[in-house]
Design a protein around this motif. Sequence first.
Motif, PDB file in Angstrom:
ATOM      1  N   GLN A 171      -9.404 -24.198  32.261  1.00 22.65           N
ATOM      2  CA  GLN A 171      -9.059 -25.665  32.791  1.00 22.65           C
ATOM      3  C   GLN A 171      -7.713 -25.571  32.974  1.00 22.65           C
ATOM      4  O   GLN A 171      -6.783 -24.755  32.213  1.00 22.65           O
ATOM      5  N   PHE A 172      -7.149 -26.284  33.912  1.00 21.04           N
ATOM      6  CA  PHE A 172      -5.837 -26.214  34.608  1.00 21.04           C
ATOM      7  C   PHE A 172      -5.559 -28.045  33.918  1.00 21.04           C
ATOM      8  O   PHE A 172      -6.004 -28.682  34.633  1.00 21.04           O
ATOM      9  N   GLY A 173      -5.050 -28.222  32.823  1.00 22.33           N
ATOM     10  CA  GLY A 173      -4.802 -29.337  32.457  1.00 22.33           C
ATOM     11  C   GLY A 173      -6.030 -30.145  32.538  1.00 22.33           C
ATOM     12  O   GLY A 173      -7.132 -29.663  31.602  1.00 22.33           O
ATOM     13  N   GLY A 174      -6.494 -31.393  32.939  1.00 17.73           N
ATOM     14  CA  GLY A 174      -7.993 -32.042  32.770  1.00 17.73           C
ATOM     15  C   GLY A 174      -8.626 -31.156  33.771  1.00 17.73           C
ATOM     16  O   GLY A 174      -9.938 -31.781  33.635  1.00 17.73           O
ATOM     17  N   LEU A 175      -8.229 -30.564  34.850  1.00 21.33           N
ATOM     18  CA  LEU A 175      -9.129 -30.052  35.844  1.00 21.33           C
ATOM     19  C   LEU A 175     -10.047 -28.810  35.240  1.00 21.33           C
ATOM     20  O   LEU A 175      -9.242 -27.810  34.866  1.00 21.33           O
ATOM     21  N   VAL A 176     -11.230 -28.821  35.267  1.00 21.65           N
ATOM     22  CA  VAL A 176     -12.124 -27.844  34.805  1.00 21.65           C
ATOM     23  C   VAL A 176     -12.473 -26.820  36.047  1.00 21.65           C
ATOM     24  O   VAL A 176     -13.357 -27.464  37.181  1.00 21.65           O
ATOM     25  N   ALA A 177     -11.707 -26.029  36.446  1.00 17.73           N
ATOM     26  CA  ALA A 177     -11.681 -25.140  37.296  1.00 17.73           C
ATOM     27  C   ALA A 177     -12.997 -24.093  37.478  1.00 17.73           C
ATOM     28  O   ALA A 177     -13.809 -23.952  38.398  1.00 17.73           O
ATOM     29  N   VAL A 178     -13.262 -23.747  36.062  1.00 16.82           N
ATOM     30  CA  VAL A 178     -14.460 -22.783  36.144  1.00 16.82           C
ATOM     31  C   VAL A 178     -15.253 -23.317  34.634  1.00 16.82           C
ATOM     32  O   VAL A 178     -14.644 -23.433  33.949  1.00 16.82           O
ATOM     33  N   ASN A 183     -14.884 -24.238  49.403  1.00 20.79           N
ATOM     34  CA  ASN A 183     -13.769 -24.295  49.046  1.00 20.79           C
ATOM     35  C   ASN A 183     -13.439 -25.250  47.888  1.00 20.79           C
ATOM     36  O   ASN A 183     -14.043 -26.288  47.633  1.00 20.79           O
ATOM     37  N   GLY A 184     -12.468 -24.713  46.835  1.00 21.99           N
ATOM     38  CA  GLY A 184     -12.378 -25.298  45.677  1.00 21.99           C
ATOM     39  C   GLY A 184     -13.452 -25.109  44.673  1.00 21.99           C
ATOM     40  O   GLY A 184     -13.390 -25.752  43.711  1.00 21.99           O
ATOM     41  N   ALA A 185     -14.660 -24.248  44.837  1.00 19.35           N
ATOM     42  CA  ALA A 185     -15.547 -24.179  43.990  1.00 19.35           C
ATOM     43  C   ALA A 185     -15.325 -23.726  42.667  1.00 19.35           C
ATOM     44  O   ALA A 185     -15.944 -23.518  41.649  1.00 19.35           O
ATOM     45  N   GLY A 186     -14.172 -22.717  42.789  1.00 19.94           N
ATOM     46  CA  GLY A 186     -13.780 -22.066  41.570  1.00 19.94           C
ATOM     47  C   GLY A 186     -13.832 -20.333  41.626  1.00 19.94           C
ATOM     48  O   GLY A 186     -13.700 -19.427  40.570  1.00 19.94           O
ATOM     49  N   LYS A 187     -14.222 -19.861  42.692  1.00 19.13           N
ATOM     50  CA  LYS A 187     -14.353 -18.429  42.959  1.00 19.13           C
ATOM     51  C   LYS A 187     -12.951 -17.881  42.549  1.00 19.13           C
ATOM     52  O   LYS A 187     -13.075 -16.754  41.814  1.00 19.13           O
ATOM     53  N   SER A 188     -11.787 -18.143  43.261  1.00 17.57           N
ATOM     54  CA  SER A 188     -10.768 -17.171  43.162  1.00 17.57           C
ATOM     55  C   SER A 188     -10.404 -17.371  41.678  1.00 17.57           C
ATOM     56  O   SER A 188      -9.892 -16.427  41.009  1.00 17.57           O
ATOM     57  N   THR A 189     -10.541 -18.594  41.127  1.00 15.40           N
ATOM     58  CA  THR A 189     -10.328 -18.687  39.395  1.00 15.40           C
ATOM     59  C   THR A 189     -11.089 -17.657  38.956  1.00 15.40           C
ATOM     60  O   THR A 189     -10.549 -17.094  37.890  1.00 15.40           O
ATOM     61  N   THR A 190     -12.281 -17.402  39.069  1.00 14.87           N
ATOM     62  CA  THR A 190     -13.211 -16.571  38.217  1.00 14.87           C
ATOM     63  C   THR A 190     -12.777 -15.370  38.700  1.00 14.87           C
ATOM     64  O   THR A 190     -12.859 -14.466  37.558  1.00 14.87           O
TER      65      THR A 190
HETATM   66  P1  ADP Z   1     -12.197 -21.363  45.655  1.00 18.62           P
HETATM   67  O1  ADP Z   1     -11.419 -20.031  45.349  1.00 18.62           O
HETATM   68  O2  ADP Z   1     -13.535 -21.551  45.144  1.00 18.62           O
HETATM   69  O3  ADP Z   1     -11.814 -22.014  46.829  1.00 18.62           O
HETATM   70  P2  ADP Z   1     -10.290 -21.989  43.385  1.00 18.62           P
HETATM   71  O4  ADP Z   1     -10.669 -21.109  42.444  1.00 18.62           O
HETATM   72  O5  ADP Z   1      -9.123 -21.344  44.097  1.00 18.62           O
HETATM   73  O6  ADP Z   1     -11.303 -22.415  44.299  1.00 18.62           O
HETATM   74  O7  ADP Z   1     -10.005 -23.419  42.745  1.00 18.62           O
HETATM   75  C1  ADP Z   1     -10.881 -24.200  41.969  1.00 18.62           C
HETATM   76  C2  ADP Z   1     -10.223 -25.443  41.630  1.00 18.62           C
HETATM   77  O8  ADP Z   1      -9.064 -25.102  40.753  1.00 18.62           O
HETATM   78  C3  ADP Z   1      -9.758 -26.269  42.682  1.00 18.62           C
HETATM   79  O9  ADP Z   1      -9.802 -27.497  42.430  1.00 18.62           O
HETATM   80  C4  ADP Z   1      -8.121 -25.895  42.785  1.00 18.62           C
HETATM   81  O10 ADP Z   1      -7.248 -26.733  43.171  1.00 18.62           O
HETATM   82  C5  ADP Z   1      -7.920 -25.608  41.105  1.00 18.62           C
HETATM   83  N1  ADP Z   1      -6.787 -24.717  40.912  1.00 18.62           N
HETATM   84  C6  ADP Z   1      -6.858 -23.455  41.170  1.00 18.62           C
HETATM   85  N2  ADP Z   1      -5.835 -22.724  40.804  1.00 18.62           N
HETATM   86  C7  ADP Z   1      -4.934 -23.752  40.100  1.00 18.62           C
HETATM   87  C8  ADP Z   1      -3.741 -23.444  39.350  1.00 18.62           C
HETATM   88  N3  ADP Z   1      -3.039 -22.374  39.461  1.00 18.62           N
HETATM   89  N4  ADP Z   1      -3.227 -24.697  38.736  1.00 18.62           N
HETATM   90  C9  ADP Z   1      -4.340 -25.996  39.023  1.00 18.62           C
HETATM   91  N5  ADP Z   1      -5.140 -25.940  39.545  1.00 18.62           N
HETATM   92  C10 ADP Z   1      -5.842 -24.952  40.292  1.00 18.62           C
END
Ligand code: ADP
Length: 587
Positions: A348-355, A374-381
């Motif tokens: 979670q980034f604050g209120g946003l659940v990225a994964v 885009n924005g699905a959460g792949k890079s975060t994973t």
């Molecule tokens: P993908 O790689 O699938 O395009 P990301 O994993 O980059 O997606 O991002 C998933 C979500 O998390 C997006 O909504 C992105 O804006 C948010 N996000 C990613 N990194 C951060 C961060 N460091 N702080 C806040 N929000 C983030």
Amino acid sequence: MNHGSRIAVGAMLAVCVAVPLFAPQFWVTLGNYIGLYSIVALGLVLLTGVAGQTSFGQAAFVGLGAYTTAYLTTRYGTSPWATLGLGLALTAAMALFIGFITLRMKGHYLPLATIAWGISLYYVFGNLEILGGHTGMTGIPALAIGDFELKDERRYYFLIWAIALAALWSTRNLLDSRPGRAIRALKGGFEMAEAFGVDGARLKIVVFVYAALLACVSGWLYAHLQRFVNPTPFGINQGIEYLFMAVVGGAGSVWGAVLGATLITLLKELLQDVLPVLLGRTGNFELVVFGILMVLLLQFAREGLWPWIARLVPRSRPPPLAEQPPLPARDRTPPAGPMLAVRAARKQFGGLVAVNDLTFDLRCGEILGLIGPNGAGKSTTFALISGALTLTSGEVLLRGESIGSRPPFEIARRGLGRTFQHVRLIAQMSVLDNVALGAYLRGTSGVARAAARLDRAEEARTKAEAARAIARVGLSAHLHDAAGSLPLGKQRIVEIARALAADPALLLLDEPAAGLRYLEKQELAALLRSLKAEGMTILLVEHDMDFVMGVTDRLVVMNFGEKLAEGLPAEIQRDPAVREAYLGGAV
Ligand code: ADP
Ligand code: MG
């Protein structure tokens, strides 16, 4: 070394030796100072130029070396050779202390701490009565080697330059070694170096201590040359001048330190004569000129002046690589369970659940694609697996062992090799050296061994191993090219070779096809298939749907942080929910 550079080095040594024998006293004095300054600037070339850490406080370390010997020799009659050891120990302790409190913090804490350290030590020297206050201390004995006294500046010159050349030699050795490659990788953040098992914070401290020790040696030499010390040469002004020398000379080579020290010393000498005449009054106006020069230099010659000189010296051809036995390899017995297990991983980034509580397995010898819009959460994973981000909750297991929220360098040690979405190679360094960085964990040589050049056997094996990884990806023709000179597609392949050099159990690739042309993508796909055939397990995070279809065994599809689907590529392609989410229902 080839013929051309031998002549260059020979000519330089000849000039060095001729100065004390034939030149007037004035030039011998200047030569001595240039030697002393070169030793300090050399540390900064490594610390600032190569590792990217700025220090304004080197003059204070010089002062520590000078005052330690001044105090102990005049007060207790300690032998100067013993005070050198004590000074070095004191400096190391001080540098470790400053290092530990600042280096783990990001941003500009180190430069700020070194300014504070530089200013405060200056006042300590100035205000302590036992150190002679602002008037300083006199009566420091001359150095003697046995009965041979080094009272004469001409004799002292040889000692200064012997030490300066030894420092140049060992620093050059260090740069061309296992820890040296890791130090180069520190510039611009720890992330890349840590992906290959380097403990970035620790290495940064080691480099900081190394630079401080050189400064201390210079201070010790200075005290016994002058036979008198006061606080002035150890203040923050001088600290800035040392930094200027390193920047002027440039980070490309250790010789940049000598070049910078020579130019700044001569220029200062000249300006101190000329400026008062031009301006009609005296003052430290040369500092203004230095400031302007520094700005111009950063605008027009960021790499310093050394690269311009280096162009005049013919480049030596790298020696051919000899056959070497392979470096120790990883135990390849397949784990009982999956290679990688992601269990309810959450970020979670604050209120946003990225994964959002993501679960999937990666089997041994499989290529799994992690895809999604885009924005699905792949890079975060990806970052949760590689250790770049810590988990909010959940777990990640590599070969059954928990790696969740561990630092990246520890995860690398457990067998994870990775590439970067935005290529992170050291542009000026050869492909071979870049890939050799990948084998960091398979070697053991540390800074001391490397500086003394005792690491050559291991180094030869590492280079041979890197060359094999480069051959494996088909880039042998570019072995000695600068990595930055290759097209993007090839740079990505170099990154894969660098990851392979680590002998990983699992290879994690972040959007390897991004920005590649059609043919480059096909080459990449062929490479991934051949790696799989050799038994490599690969997790491919990718946006390009067509690319993953051709190379993966299975796919995991993410959307809004959640797992939307999992299955064979053909099944995924037919899945209506995936088509809806991923392709916006357009196909
Ligand atoms: P993908 O790689 O699938 O395009 P990301 O994993 O980059 O997606 O991002 C998933 C979500 O998390 C997006 O909504 C992105 O804006 C948010 N996000 C990613 N990194 C951060 C961060 N460091 N702080 C806040 N929000 C983030
Ligand atoms: Mg992404």
